[in-house]
Design a protein around this motif. Structure first.
Motif, mmCIF file in Angstrom:
data_model
loop_
_atom_site.group_PDB
_atom_site.id
_atom_site.type_symbol
_atom_site.label_atom_id
_atom_site.label_comp_id
_atom_site.label_asym_id
_atom_site.label_seq_id
_atom_site.Cartn_x
_atom_site.Cartn_y
_atom_site.Cartn_z
ATOM 1 N N LEU A 167 -17.379 -105.590 27.799
ATOM 2 C CA LEU A 167 -16.551 -104.384 27.794
ATOM 3 C C LEU A 167 -17.348 -103.161 28.242
ATOM 4 N N LEU A 168 -18.546 -103.029 27.686
ATOM 5 C CA LEU A 168 -19.376 -101.864 28.008
ATOM 6 C C LEU A 168 -19.787 -101.863 29.472
ATOM 7 N N SER A 169 -20.295 -103.006 29.953
ATOM 8 C CA SER A 169 -20.767 -103.070 31.336
ATOM 9 C C SER A 169 -19.621 -102.953 32.334
ATOM 10 N N PHE A 170 -18.470 -103.553 32.022
ATOM 11 C CA PHE A 170 -17.331 -103.463 32.931
ATOM 12 C C PHE A 170 -16.843 -102.019 33.030
ATOM 13 N N PHE A 171 -16.773 -101.351 31.895
ATOM 14 C CA PHE A 171 -16.318 -99.954 31.924
ATOM 15 C C PHE A 171 -17.313 -99.067 32.674
ATOM 16 N N MET A 172 -18.604 -99.207 32.361
ATOM 17 C CA MET A 172 -19.601 -98.327 32.954
ATOM 18 C C MET A 172 -19.788 -98.582 34.455
ATOM 19 N N CYS A 173 -19.804 -99.852 34.857
ATOM 20 C CA CYS A 173 -20.188 -100.199 36.223
ATOM 21 C C CYS A 173 -19.001 -100.457 37.151
ATOM 22 N N ARG A 174 -17.778 -100.496 36.613
ATOM 23 C CA ARG A 174 -16.615 -100.717 37.470
ATOM 24 C C ARG A 174 -15.567 -99.619 37.329
ATOM 25 N N VAL A 175 -15.329 -99.156 36.106
ATOM 26 C CA VAL A 175 -14.310 -98.129 35.895
ATOM 27 C C VAL A 175 -14.900 -96.732 36.041
ATOM 28 N N ALA A 176 -15.957 -96.454 35.281
ATOM 29 C CA ALA A 176 -16.579 -95.134 35.350
ATOM 30 C C ALA A 176 -17.392 -94.935 36.621
ATOM 31 N N LEU A 177 -17.621 -96.000 37.377
ATOM 32 C CA LEU A 177 -18.413 -95.903 38.604
ATOM 33 C C LEU A 177 -17.830 -94.894 39.579
ATOM 34 N N PHE A 178 -16.521 -94.900 39.748
ATOM 35 C CA PHE A 178 -15.900 -94.061 40.775
ATOM 36 C C PHE A 178 -15.961 -92.572 40.437
ATOM 37 N N PRO A 179 -15.659 -92.153 39.199
ATOM 38 C CA PRO A 179 -15.905 -90.741 38.871
ATOM 39 C C PRO A 179 -17.371 -90.344 39.046
ATOM 40 N N CYS A 180 -18.281 -91.270 38.745
ATOM 41 C CA CYS A 180 -19.705 -90.965 38.925
ATOM 42 C C CYS A 180 -20.052 -90.764 40.401
ATOM 43 N N LEU A 181 -19.445 -91.545 41.282
ATOM 44 C CA LEU A 181 -19.684 -91.378 42.713
ATOM 45 C C LEU A 181 -19.143 -90.040 43.200
ATOM 46 N N TYR A 182 -17.976 -89.654 42.712
ATOM 47 C CA TYR A 182 -17.430 -88.332 43.064
ATOM 48 C C TYR A 182 -18.347 -87.225 42.550
ATOM 49 N N TRP A 183 -18.841 -87.409 41.339
ATOM 50 C CA TRP A 183 -19.757 -86.404 40.782
ATOM 51 C C TRP A 183 -21.028 -86.314 41.611
ATOM 52 N N ALA A 184 -21.586 -87.467 42.012
ATOM 53 C CA ALA A 184 -22.808 -87.470 42.817
ATOM 54 C C ALA A 184 -22.581 -86.776 44.157
ATOM 55 N N TYR A 185 -21.430 -87.035 44.777
ATOM 56 C CA TYR A 185 -21.123 -86.355 46.042
ATOM 57 C C TYR A 185 -20.977 -84.853 45.827
ATOM 58 N N GLY A 186 -20.361 -84.465 44.692
ATOM 59 C CA GLY A 186 -20.221 -83.045 44.392
ATOM 60 C C GLY A 186 -21.563 -82.364 44.192
ATOM 61 N N GLN A 187 -22.492 -83.053 43.528
ATOM 62 C CA GLN A 187 -23.831 -82.487 43.363
ATOM 63 C C GLN A 187 -24.529 -82.319 44.708
ATOM 64 N N HIS A 188 -24.336 -83.283 45.592
ATOM 65 C CA HIS A 188 -24.946 -83.190 46.920
ATOM 66 C C HIS A 188 -24.336 -82.057 47.739
ATOM 67 N N ALA A 189 -23.017 -81.880 47.629
ATOM 68 C CA ALA A 189 -22.324 -80.868 48.439
ATOM 69 C C ALA A 189 -22.214 -79.522 47.745
ATOM 70 N N GLY A 190 -22.694 -79.424 46.506
ATOM 71 C CA GLY A 190 -22.593 -78.167 45.777
ATOM 72 C C GLY A 190 -21.187 -77.863 45.310
ATOM 73 N N LEU A 191 -20.442 -78.900 44.910
ATOM 74 C CA LEU A 191 -19.062 -78.735 44.482
ATOM 75 C C LEU A 191 -18.903 -79.208 43.044
ATOM 76 N N PRO A 192 -18.058 -78.529 42.256
ATOM 77 C CA PRO A 192 -17.731 -79.069 40.928
ATOM 78 C C PRO A 192 -16.890 -80.331 41.087
ATOM 79 N N LEU A 193 -16.899 -81.167 40.070
ATOM 80 C CA LEU A 193 -16.243 -82.464 40.157
ATOM 81 C C LEU A 193 -14.765 -82.347 40.507
ATOM 82 N N HIS A 194 -14.059 -81.383 39.924
ATOM 83 C CA HIS A 194 -12.616 -81.301 40.138
ATOM 84 C C HIS A 194 -12.250 -80.880 41.563
ATOM 85 N N ARG A 195 -13.224 -80.328 42.298
ATOM 86 C CA ARG A 195 -12.935 -79.910 43.671
ATOM 87 C C ARG A 195 -13.302 -80.956 44.703
#
Length: 306
Positions: free
Chosen positions: A215-243
Motif C-alpha cells: 500500500l505504501l509503495s504503490f501510493f508513493m511511487c505510482r499515485v503520488a508520483l505524478f504530483p511530485c513530477l509536477y512539483w519538480a517541474y514547477g521548482q525547475h521553472a520557478g512556478l508554484p504547484l497549482h500553476r
C-alpha cells in the motif's frame, strides 16, 4: 515523461521514426532473450524442487512472478540512479541508462502479455474449467475480460511510451523517465501478495506486513508520483504547484492523466482488498501446499505443457 514532451510540438520530426542504431538493436535483442530465458530457467528450476503437491500450474505462476520481480528491481534501480544523476537539471541532464533500459525492458511487456495468458490458462485448468476438451477461444476471451486493463497498459508501454522515449524526447527529460521507472518499486510486494493469497497465507503476519508495504509503495511511487513530477517541474521553472498545469500544454496534462488513471484504479482495488480482508478475518484455514490439493481428480495428471 509527459512533462518532457512540451518542447516537442515545435520540433520538425519526421513522420517515420529513424532506424535504430546497432547498440539499440543489441539492447532490444538482449531484452528479448533475457526475460523469456529467465522465465524458462525459473520454471525448470522450480519443477525440480521437491515441493509436495506442486504441479505445472504452480511452477508457471511462480516463475512469472519471479520474472516480474526481477524486472521491477532492475527498473527501480535504474530509475533511482537516473533521478539522482539528473536532479540538478531535470530537463537537460542526461544519463545513458534512460534510453538503454527502455530498449532493454520494452520486450518485457510483450513477454508478460503471453505470460499472463499462460497463467490464466493454467488457473482455469486448476479450477476445473476445460478439463474434457480445452477451448482455446473461450480461454482467450476469459483472459481478455479479466486482464483487459493490464493488456492495454502493456500494449501502450511498448507501442506508445517506447517510441516516445526513444524518438520524440529530443534527448530531454531523462529525469522524468527515471522517475517513471521508480513506479516499479511496488511490483515485488504486489507479486508476493498474490502468491501468499494463492497459497492461502492471507491471514499470516507476513501477508499483513507485505500488504502494508505494498500500500505504501504503490501510493508513493505510482499515485503520488505524478504530483511530485509536477512539483519538480514547477521548482525547475520557478512556478508554484497549482500553476504548473496551467503553464503546460494541454496534451501534457492529458498524457499525465492517462498515465495516472490506471494507477488510481489499481490503488482503489488494493485498498478495497485490504479492507475486505480486514473485515473478513480468519474465515477459512490456509492451504499449505499450493493449489494441487484443491484440484479435481481429473486434473491431478497435470495440464499439457505450453
Amino acid at each position: 515523461l509527459s512533462l518532457s514532451l512540451s518542447p516537442l510540438l515545435s520540433s520538425s520530426l519526421s513522420l517515420c521514426p529513424p532506424s535504430l542504431p546497432a547498440d539499440m538493436l543489441t539492447e532490444l535483442a538482449v531484452g528479448s532473450l533475457f526475460f523469456p530465458t529467465l522465465f524458462a530457467l525459473c520454471k525448470r528450476g522450480l519443477s525440480r524442487l521437491p515441493l509436495p503437491g506442486w504441479g505445472e500450474a504452480d511452477t508457471i505462476i511462480v516463475a512469472s512472478r519471479v520474472v516480474s520481480t526481477v524486472q521491477a528491481v532492475m527498473a527501480s534501480t535504474a530509475g533511482l540512479i537516473i533521478v539522482r544523476s539528473c536532479r540538478n537539471n531535470i530537463l537537460e541532464s542526461r544519463h545513458w541508462l534512460a534510453n538503454t533500459y527502455v530498449m532493454f525492458a520494452v520486450p518485457y511487456f510483450a513477454y508478460d502479455i503471453y505470460a499472463m495468458y499462460l497463467c490464466h490458462w493454467h488457473k482455469r485448468r486448476v479450477k476445473g474449467h476445460d478439463l474434457a476438451q480445452p477451448d482455446t477461444l473461450a480461454t482467450f476471451r476469459s483472459y481478455l475480460r479479466k486482464d483487459m486493463l493490464m493488456i492495454i497498459h502493456h500494449s501502450v508501454m511498448f507501442a506508445v511510451c517506447f517510441p516516445v522515449s526513444v524518438f520524440l524526447r529530443d534527448d530531454r527529460g531523462d529525469f522524468f523517465v527515471g522517475a517513471l521507472f521508480l513506479a516499479e518499486v511496488s511490483t515485488p510486494f504486489v507479486c508476493l501478495g498474490k502468491l501468499l493469497v494463492m497459497y492461502g497465507q492471507q491471514h499470516t503476519l507476513l501477508h499483513k506486513f507485505n500488504g502494508a508495504l505494498m500500500l505504501l509503495s504503490f501510493f508513493m511511487c505510482r499515485v503520488a508520483l505524478f504530483p511530485c513530477l509536477y512539483w519538480a517541474y514547477g521548482q525547475h521553472a520557478g512556478l508554484p504547484l497549482h500553476r504548473v498545469p496551467l503553464q503546460l500544454p494541454a496534451h501534457v496534462n492529458v498524457c499525465a492523466l492517462l498515465l495516472a488513471a490506471p494507477q488510481l484504479y489499481w490503488f482503489t482495488l488494493i485498498c478495497r482488498g485490504a479492507l475486505r480482508l480486514f473485515r473478513k478475518g480468519r474465515s477459512r484455514p490456509p492451504h499449505a501446499n499450493g493449489w494441487a490439493h484443491a484440484r479435481p481428480p481429473k486434473e491431478q495428471g497435470g495440464a499439457p505443457s505450453e
